[in-house]
Design a protein around this motif. Sequence first.
Motif, mmCIF file in Angstrom:
data_model
loop_
_atom_site.group_PDB
_atom_site.id
_atom_site.type_symbol
_atom_site.label_atom_id
_atom_site.label_comp_id
_atom_site.label_asym_id
_atom_site.label_seq_id
_atom_site.Cartn_x
_atom_site.Cartn_y
_atom_site.Cartn_z
ATOM 1 N N ARG A 133 0.811 -1.314 -0.175
ATOM 2 C CA ARG A 133 0.217 0.040 -0.076
ATOM 3 C C ARG A 133 0.822 1.327 -0.083
ATOM 4 N NH1 ARG A 133 -5.190 -0.108 2.020
ATOM 5 N NH2 ARG A 133 -4.615 1.433 3.798
ATOM 6 N N THR A 144 4.733 0.824 -8.677
ATOM 7 C CA THR A 144 4.207 0.394 -7.549
ATOM 8 C C THR A 144 2.760 -0.555 -8.014
ATOM 9 O OG1 THR A 144 3.084 2.403 -7.646
ATOM 10 C CG2 THR A 144 4.560 2.385 -5.934
ATOM 11 N N THR A 146 -0.715 -1.145 -8.428
ATOM 12 C CA THR A 146 -2.121 -0.766 -8.185
ATOM 13 C C THR A 146 -3.279 -1.602 -8.485
ATOM 14 O OG1 THR A 146 -2.195 -0.745 -10.968
ATOM 15 C CG2 THR A 146 -1.136 1.308 -9.861
ATOM 16 N N ASP A 147 -3.118 -2.779 -8.890
ATOM 17 C CA ASP A 147 -4.175 -3.996 -8.821
ATOM 18 C C ASP A 147 -3.761 -5.072 -8.236
ATOM 19 O OD1 ASP A 147 -4.365 -2.081 -11.611
ATOM 20 O OD2 ASP A 147 -6.439 -2.723 -10.853
ATOM 21 N N PRO A 174 -4.789 -0.641 -3.523
ATOM 22 C CA PRO A 174 -4.909 -1.029 -4.771
ATOM 23 C C PRO A 174 -6.412 -1.491 -5.114
ATOM 24 C CG PRO A 174 -3.540 -2.446 -3.636
ATOM 25 C CD PRO A 174 -3.591 -1.430 -2.428
ATOM 26 N N ARG A 175 -6.711 -1.214 -6.453
ATOM 27 C CA ARG A 175 -8.006 -1.804 -6.808
ATOM 28 C C ARG A 175 -7.846 -3.452 -6.642
ATOM 29 N NH1 ARG A 175 -6.980 1.997 -10.574
ATOM 30 N NH2 ARG A 175 -5.631 0.558 -11.527
ATOM 31 N N THR A 198 2.187 -3.735 -12.959
ATOM 32 C CA THR A 198 1.621 -3.163 -11.584
ATOM 33 C C THR A 198 0.510 -4.074 -10.825
ATOM 34 O OG1 THR A 198 0.072 -1.776 -12.886
ATOM 35 C CG2 THR A 198 1.852 -0.845 -12.613
ATOM 36 N N THR A 199 0.513 -5.311 -11.305
ATOM 37 C CA THR A 199 -0.471 -6.232 -10.623
ATOM 38 C C THR A 199 0.135 -7.191 -9.885
ATOM 39 O OG1 THR A 199 -1.941 -5.853 -12.693
ATOM 40 C CG2 THR A 199 -2.275 -7.985 -11.328
#
Length: 546
Positions: A133, A144, A146-147, A174-175, A198-199
Amino acid sequence: MSDDVTATESWHALAAHQPHVFATTLRELFALDPDRGGELVVQAGDLRIDYSKNRLTRETVGLLLSLAREVGVEDRRDAMFAGAHINTSEDRAVLHTALRLPATAELTVDGHEVVADVHRVRHQMGRFSDEVRTGTWRGFTGKTITDVVNIGIGGSDLGPAMVCGALRDYHDGPRTHFVSNVDPADLLATLDAVNPATTLFVVSSKTFTTLETLSNARTARRWLVESLGDAEAVSRHFVAVSTNAEAVAEFGIDIANMFGFWDWVGGRYSVDSAIGLSVMLAIGKTGFAEFLGGFHTIDEHFSTAPLEQNAPVLLGMLAVWYNNFFDAGNRAVLPYSNDLARFTAYLQQLAMESNGKSVTRDGHPVTCNTGQVWWGEPGTNGQHAFFQLLHQGTRMIPVDFIGFAKPFRDVVTADGTSMHDLLISNFLAQTKVLAFGKTAEDIAAEGVAPNLVAHKVMPGNRPSTTIFAPKLTPGVLGQLIALYEHQVFVEGTVWDIDSFDQWGVELGKQQALELLGSICSADPPAPQGDSSTDALVAWYRTQAGR
Ligand code: F6P
């Protein structure tokens, strides 16, 4: 007590009492007992549970509680909390309640102190989620995260997916995305929406052997490696939640990046274990602690409140009342909260996998109906779909209505009306109309044409329970889940079944693997032993060009 619940004294007393209640409408029950609306109410944590619009009298409640006592609900509850092996067919303790004990608590199970283990994993989850986070944990290319994509199924999907949806307004991480189905459409839709650099994939599987999860996880890993061009990327983009360290390592995830749990956590009771990692990534460790605190509040209530005030006991016994004495084969749970859109799907696994059993704990056929069919959708949508049958159909379907006094955000329409007030007026109107209906006299008095009166009569006398809470917060959601966990337990105890195994789903898994060989092979398919399956396999092979 007799081994057969239907032969107990309390069961006989309920059977003798039922015709009196059956013959009395809810209108009459309220007229005879005008205070019931304020008194047949129980408070559990933040949950105000009004069960007055149910087809029962105060005498019924007493008889139901006698049955609960006679079948030993309290002893079995205490045995569960103490870590006895109440899951007899798998010879396991059932200790989801230990997952929400405070760090100061102590609980030794099978000679092992479990609370320290629980908090060690929670700490590991907290550290990891902080890193992700805050951007300290980065993807392979230095970006970073994001998902987050949780790959799991059943209890390793429904809990975190439902909770992430319900707590949407609390997300500050993140989503989150959830992939469960072995239908490639599920994974592909998610991969199309995320960026590999980013996953983070969280592969969640208690056993780490589940076909759907491993197929999706292997495909996701290949997609990631092909996209980022380096197999080393896996260690920055894949973590696991499991009890099976060996299989996790074999898959290629460093067990330093595995979050463990224990065989005494059933899949459908696991959202408060490391299976909730995606929830923690979304709302943070403080929000997650609040969520667990909600469960613990209801655990305390369930273990200490007198049965007359014990919400899971009352609701579980009410389910027995309708299921076994009114022959109500199904029940609806209707949250008046769009964010709880997946709540009923979550409860379906909780209740139907737990209590969909036909033999008692010692293997004898049960002598009465067990688990009901649970279903539902959020209001007000359901009102424009299936409510017609609830109101005027021939079946009696008991309903739980769930609502919240305050929305996270409200909208005031151009004419100055709060949309949340509109939602809650619908919520309350439905419970009222179901219970009290509208008579032919009332309708005729409104000047309705005589030939239409019968069509417009609302029979009423349809039972519902109203669960109201101040606001849908992480803590309140934990309370709601625990309320249902424990009522399912109470029902299973009355029926003397093992609510914690799920042998019924195992055969289907085995057969799928056997059929896979037949539908894929270049050779003619092996006979399946029945003409329907043989013909379906042949048709599929022709269509698929095999
Ligand atoms: O569908 C049966 C089941 O065993 C569920 O009880 C469980 O939640 C789910 O499969 C997933 O199992 P696992 O977490 O081991 O992948």
